[in-house]
Design a protein around this motif. Structure first.
Motif, PDB file in Angstrom:
ATOM      1  N   GLY A 141       4.521  33.110 -19.818  1.00  0.00           N
ATOM      2  CA  GLY A 141       3.455  33.462 -19.901  1.00  0.00           C
ATOM      3  C   GLY A 141       3.191  34.781 -20.107  1.00  0.00           C
ATOM      4  N   ASN A 176      -2.203  30.122 -15.697  1.00  0.00           N
ATOM      5  CA  ASN A 176      -1.978  31.334 -14.254  1.00  0.00           C
ATOM      6  C   ASN A 176      -2.521  31.303 -13.196  1.00  0.00           C
ATOM      7  OD1 ASN A 176       0.856  31.928 -15.201  1.00  0.00           O
ATOM      8  ND2 ASN A 176       0.687  34.035 -15.805  1.00  0.00           N
ATOM      9  N   GLU A 188      -3.337  32.184 -21.415  1.00  0.00           N
ATOM     10  CA  GLU A 188      -1.406  32.227 -20.574  1.00  0.00           C
ATOM     11  C   GLU A 188      -2.063  32.772 -18.947  1.00  0.00           C
ATOM     12  OE1 GLU A 188       1.110  30.652 -20.771  1.00  0.00           O
ATOM     13  OE2 GLU A 188       1.799  30.809 -22.765  1.00  0.00           O
ATOM     14  N   HIS A 233      -0.985  29.193 -10.521  1.00  0.00           N
ATOM     15  CA  HIS A 233      -0.330  29.798  -9.205  1.00  0.00           C
ATOM     16  C   HIS A 233      -1.540  31.123  -8.296  1.00  0.00           C
ATOM     17  CE1 HIS A 233       3.461  29.866 -11.664  1.00  0.00           C
ATOM     18  NE2 HIS A 233       2.454  30.434 -12.745  1.00  0.00           N
TER      19      HIS A 233
HETATM   20 MG   LIG Z   1       2.422  30.961 -16.523  1.00  0.00          MG
END
Ligand SMILES: [Mg+2]
Ligand SMILES: Nc1ncnc2c1ncn2[C@@H]1O[C@H](COP(=O)(O)OP(=O)(O)OP(=O)(O)O)[C@@H](O)[C@H]1O
Length: 145
Positions: free
Chosen positions: A116, A58, A54, A62
């Protein structure tokens, strides 16, 4: 406990691409294989693998990519993800189940449920987010052995 692989084998460094989504998850997968080889208990391996995956995703979707340092210490497995992406404006909000800023494109890839960070919290013994808007994010997680 003495581990049968040498010192170097229990510390790994990964570069996490922020553009090539096809390799997203490879660091977690590689480290999971290493933990299994070291004879770490399956329930611990599973927790680390979920949380690390997770955090890795990310970092890709992101954080625009970054780096990961993962190591097996005497009492825990410690993993640090660092990126120089946009940072997180409100960590408390980001930690809530279902909260996501994922774009349509990212959702089409199957991410963006907003689960997440809550899952990292759930599957680790400690989790720390250091982040600054415009500078980046560092997520440190540990799972006790
Ligand atoms: Mg995530
Ligand atoms: N490394 C990061 N850099 C910038 N923002 C982040 C980072 N990690 C998480 N976030 C922010 O926190 C939100 C929640 O993250 P979380 O992992 O819980 O959900 P998600 O990634 O959106 O969806 P899912 O993980 O379920 O696919 C993200 O949508 C994003 O806004």
């Amino acid at each position: 406990m003495k581990r049968d692989l040498g010192e170097e084998a229990v510390r790994k460094h990964y570069n996490i691409s922020g553009t090539d989504f096809s390799v997203a998850g490879e660091a977690s997968s590689d480290f999971k294989t290493l933990l299994k080889k070291l004879g770490i208990k399956p329930d611990i391996v599973r927790k680390v693998a979920i949380a690390m995956y997770e955090a890795e995703i990310n970092t890709v979707v992101h954080g625009r990519g970054g780096e990961c340092d993962a190591e097996v210490l005497d009492n825990c497995v410690k993993i640090v993800f660092t990126d120089h992406g946009p940072g997180i404006a409100n960590v408390e909000l980001a930690m809530q189940e279902g909260y996501s800023t994922a774009s349509e494109t990212i959702r089409e890839l199957g991410f963006g449920a907003g689960m997440g960070l809550p899952n990292i919290k759930k599957y680790t013994d400690s989790m720390k987010i250091d982040t600054e808007v415009g500078k980046g994010t560092t997520v440190t997680l540990t799972v006790n052995l």
